[in-house]
Scaffold this active site. Structure first.
Site, mmCIF file in Angstrom:
data_model
loop_
_atom_site.group_PDB
_atom_site.id
_atom_site.type_symbol
_atom_site.label_atom_id
_atom_site.label_comp_id
_atom_site.label_asym_id
_atom_site.label_seq_id
_atom_site.Cartn_x
_atom_site.Cartn_y
_atom_site.Cartn_z
ATOM 1 N N GLU A 82 0.881 -1.165 0.000
ATOM 2 C CA GLU A 82 0.000 0.000 0.000
ATOM 3 C C GLU A 82 0.923 1.221 0.000
ATOM 4 O O GLU A 82 1.809 1.306 0.845
ATOM 5 C CB GLU A 82 -0.850 0.008 1.279
ATOM 6 C CG GLU A 82 -1.845 -1.126 1.345
ATOM 7 C CD GLU A 82 -2.445 -1.250 2.745
ATOM 8 O OE1 GLU A 82 -3.174 -0.335 3.167
ATOM 9 O OE2 GLU A 82 -2.166 -2.257 3.412
ATOM 10 N N ARG A 117 5.595 -12.924 9.478
ATOM 11 C CA ARG A 117 6.312 -11.665 9.235
ATOM 12 C C ARG A 117 7.692 -11.723 9.877
ATOM 13 O O ARG A 117 7.923 -12.478 10.810
ATOM 14 C CB ARG A 117 5.673 -10.419 9.824
ATOM 15 C CG ARG A 117 4.341 -10.414 10.342
ATOM 16 C CD ARG A 117 3.930 -8.987 10.743
ATOM 17 N NE ARG A 117 2.951 -8.520 9.812
ATOM 18 C CZ ARG A 117 2.961 -7.336 9.219
ATOM 19 N NH1 ARG A 117 3.899 -6.470 9.486
ATOM 20 N NH2 ARG A 117 2.044 -7.008 8.378
ATOM 21 N N LYS A 142 4.233 0.674 10.211
ATOM 22 C CA LYS A 142 4.333 1.857 9.344
ATOM 23 C C LYS A 142 3.743 3.088 10.026
ATOM 24 O O LYS A 142 4.221 4.192 9.847
ATOM 25 C CB LYS A 142 3.551 1.608 8.049
ATOM 26 C CG LYS A 142 4.383 0.988 6.953
ATOM 27 C CD LYS A 142 3.704 1.219 5.619
ATOM 28 C CE LYS A 142 3.185 -0.074 5.072
ATOM 29 N NZ LYS A 142 2.413 0.065 3.840
HETATM 30 P P1 ATP Z 1 -0.084 -1.647 6.727
HETATM 31 O O1 ATP Z 1 -0.229 -1.649 8.194
HETATM 32 O O2 ATP Z 1 -0.034 -0.295 6.125
HETATM 33 O O3 ATP Z 1 -0.973 -2.622 5.994
HETATM 34 P P2 ATP Z 1 1.998 -3.436 5.945
HETATM 35 O O4 ATP Z 1 3.301 -3.567 6.671
HETATM 36 O O5 ATP Z 1 1.082 -4.578 5.870
HETATM 37 O O6 ATP Z 1 1.376 -2.160 6.557
HETATM 38 P P3 ATP Z 1 1.864 -3.328 3.071
HETATM 39 O O7 ATP Z 1 2.262 -2.223 2.177
HETATM 40 O O8 ATP Z 1 0.440 -3.727 3.080
HETATM 41 O O9 ATP Z 1 2.336 -2.921 4.516
HETATM 42 O O10 ATP Z 1 2.786 -4.586 2.821
HETATM 43 C C1 ATP Z 1 3.115 -5.092 1.562
HETATM 44 C C2 ATP Z 1 3.472 -6.542 1.689
HETATM 45 O O11 ATP Z 1 4.573 -6.709 2.578
HETATM 46 C C3 ATP Z 1 2.335 -7.361 2.257
HETATM 47 O O12 ATP Z 1 2.183 -8.518 1.469
HETATM 48 C C4 ATP Z 1 2.781 -7.700 3.645
HETATM 49 O O13 ATP Z 1 2.279 -8.944 4.032
HETATM 50 C C5 ATP Z 1 4.299 -7.697 3.536
HETATM 51 N N1 ATP Z 1 4.920 -7.346 4.822
HETATM 52 C C6 ATP Z 1 4.689 -6.249 5.568
HETATM 53 N N2 ATP Z 1 5.389 -6.274 6.715
HETATM 54 C C7 ATP Z 1 6.115 -7.417 6.691
HETATM 55 C C8 ATP Z 1 7.044 -8.035 7.593
HETATM 56 N N3 ATP Z 1 7.385 -7.462 8.749
HETATM 57 N N4 ATP Z 1 7.592 -9.214 7.223
HETATM 58 C C9 ATP Z 1 7.269 -9.792 6.059
HETATM 59 N N5 ATP Z 1 6.407 -9.272 5.180
HETATM 60 C C10 ATP Z 1 5.822 -8.108 5.476
HETATM 61 MG MG MG Z 2 -0.959 -4.238 4.651
#
Ligand code: ATP
Ligand code: MG
Length: 567
Positions: free
Chosen positions: A43, A270, A280
């Site tokens: 996002e 994660r 974030k």
């Molecule tokens: P938000 O809280 O804004 O949703 P988010 O960390 O999920 O934050 P995204 O931009 O939705 O951010 O994440 C993009 C991709 O990265 C998603 O598929 C998510 O699952 C993956 N991702 C985010 N944080 C992690 C993490 N700590 N480890 C592994 N993958 C991650």
């Molecule tokens: Mg997300």
């Protein structure tokens, strides 16, 4: 000068994980006509961090391993939090990590028309309705995991009325929050996500790509799964929290699909790192409240911060590879990340000498105007890196810590009467300590042995220590920034009842001025990397200018991880 030193070529993933096994099985069974197609779906509401790097390496790496493709798709369904700046930074970071989406750049907003059409289809089939209740009532009516929800009084609205109202929502006839479109699924489902979830909300906001075309926007959950479907994704890899959303994504796609093809969602855990905050929302707070200098502050766990700090793409990829992919949530020691970084820098970083806490030494028997160019090795790990000349002069600086007037037994560095080696140069002996009125040591008077040039013993006599040094007259003056962990506690994300700002390390940044580096670094550019002998790995910061050189310490030399692992 060493540029970005790591090998940034596409690395073919060597190890296997449970996701690779699933993909392999799907291929053996002839699913999807032998296609493997993944995507990385951020996002655009913040900068990427080291956790995202895990997802990126997995998404792109899996495609690479099976000769497939990986898309970059921005899930841009919430214009109030999104920005072009984030889109640009995310693309830069993915490329920098060494991955390429080629011509497959997508946005959920590319599919807004299709999603709208699909919503209309669901309404026509009696599977979606417009609910006029306020958000808090809808939320209360959802019940709890153990208590079924309450049906909305609008759930039985006739199709025609729903169609007309949805059209008016789209046309901007209603203010924000006036009503929503909901899927009609099952208010008693044990899975809360299936209790008539929202599909569309009214939001009079300009979108970074579609401008003012829309004033209704799809919910993330109404877009994500269908976008995977529209893009022909075969394996949708995502983090564990989406497991519970999977039945909803399937419900939508089942209602949309006209063939057997379905994206297969597979969840993994994660990445969590000690002493690191990965939310974030909180990273944004750090930036907005000025608690760090920006998203790319070298203390931030963002890819851009890590790049500025001196991390290399190869070190991040190697780290992710070592961590592996599992379904168990855990915490990875940040020392393991630093270990991967040192491994890469040790192989590639140019060695130089720099003194960050200088004490002046005058070599009283050294000719006054002489500049003696001694040979120094550029990288003992890489013979092809060659040698360079470093100026040795009558006045030099050594590290203040390397001298003690009244040393304890085990202190082998410089002290009155002892002889030590100036690396690559000469043996020197300290004869006299000069102090100011308050008794602080301000200068040492030493003599050198001209027969020890190159730092070699002229007669077999030994010295117990070798020190780095910089000429006091032939050097580059620099600002050096030393970093420590941004948070003082191991698990800053899970400290109940405490404001995460209170957990910030007040000593995470130490700025040293009047540091002196050997002249060979003079034309170095931002991101160029060095090992300052005995002090750590450093790089040139983006604040560097012709007037003042600025270095970051990427990481010190001491490797706690290797020590723990008995390496
Ligand atoms: P938000 O809280 O804004 O949703 P988010 O960390 O999920 O934050 P995204 O931009 O939705 O951010 O994440 C993009 C991709 O990265 C998603 O598929 C998510 O699952 C993956 N991702 C985010 N944080 C992690 C993490 N700590 N480890 C592994 N993958 C991650
Ligand atoms: Mg997300």
């Amino acid at each position: 000068m060493s540029e970005n030193t790591s090998d940034n070529k596409k690395s073919v993933v060597k190890t296997r994980n449970f996701i690779h096994e699933i993909v392999e099985k799907d291929l053996l069974e002839g699913k999807n006509g032998g296609r493997v197609h993944t995507r990385f779906p951020p996002e655009p509401n913040g900068y990427l961090h080291i956790g995202h790097a895990k997802a990126i390496c997995l998404d792109f790496g899996t495609a690479q391993k099976f000769g497939g493709k990986c898309n970059l798709r921005f899930d841009d369904t919430n214009p109030s939090k999104e920005d072009q700046e984030y889109v640009d930074s995310i693309m830069e970071d993915v490329r920098w990590l060494g991955f390429d989406w080629e011509d497959r750049l997508y946005y959920a907003s590319d599919f807004f028309d299709k999603l709208h059409e699909f919503a209309v289809k669901l309404i026509k089939e009696g599977k979606a309705y417009v609910d006029d209740q306020p958000a808090d009532i809808i939320s209360q009516q959802r019940g709890t995991p153990t208590k079924p929800g309450v049906e909305s009084p609008y759930r039985k609205r006739p199709v025609d009325e729903n169609l007309a109202l949805f059209e008016r929502m789209k046309n901007g006839d209603f203010p924000n929050g006036h009503c929503v479109l909901r899927a009609k699924i099952d208010m008693a489902s044990p899975n809360m996500h299936l209790r008539d979830p929202l599909m569309y909300r009214i939001m009079h906001a300009e979108h970074h790509r579609t401008g003012n075309k829309w004033c209704i926007y799809p919910m993330y959950d109404f877009a994500h799964g269908q976008c995977d479907y529209f893009e022909g994704i075969t394996h949708s890899l995502c983090t564990l929290e989406f497991e519970i959303h999977r039945p909803l994504y399937s419900w939508f796609v089942d209602n949309l699909a006209d063939s057997d093809y379905r994206p297969r969602q597979i969840e993994f855990s994660r990445l969590n790192l000690t002493y690191t905050m990965m939310s974030k929302r909180k990273l944004l707070q750090l930036v907005e409240e000025g608690l760090v200098s920006g998203w790319d502050d070298p203390r931030m766990p963002t890819i851009s911060g890590m790049r500025r700090r001196g991390f290399t793409p190869a070190s991040i990829r190697n780290f992710v590879e070592k961590v592996g992919i599992t379904k168990t949530e855990g915490m990875v020691d940040v020392a393991m990340l630093e270990h991967a970084l040192r491994e890469d820098l040790n192989k590639n970083a140019q060695r130089v000498m720099g003194v960050i806490n200088p004490l002046k030494v005058i070599i009283t028997n050294f000719p006054e105007d002489k500049v003696d160019m001694v040979d120094a090795v550029n990288n003992p790990e890489d013979e092809s890196a060659g040698t360079r000349k470093v100026p040795f002069t009558r006045e030099i600086y050594i590290e203040r810590d390397d001298f003690m007037e009244d040393p304890p037994k085990k202190f082998f560095r410089l002290s009155p009467g002892t002889e030590v080696r100036m690396r690559y140069a000469y043996f020197i002996t300290c004869n006299n300590v000069v102090k100011d009125d308050e008794g602080n040591v301000i200068e040492l008077h030493c003599t050198y042995d001209p027969a020890s040039r190159g730092g070699n013993s002229p007669d077999g006599r030994k010295v117990k220590s070798t020190l780095h040094w910089v000429s006091a007259t032939e050097n580059v003056e620099a600002e050096v920034r030393l970093y420590d962990r941004l948070f003082m506690v191991e698990d800053p994300a899970n400290q109940k009842d405490s404001d995460f700002r209170q957990l910030l390390n007040p000593e995470s940044l130490l700025v040293l001025n009047k540091c002196f580096i050997e002249p060979s670094v003079k034309n170095a550019k931002p991101l160029d990397q060095f090992q300052f002998e005995r002090l750590g790995y450093f790089n040139v910061d983006k604040d560097n200018s012709d007037e003042k050189m600025v270095f970051n310490r990427t990481v010190s030399l001491r490797d706690n991880w290797a020590k723990q692992m008995g390496k």
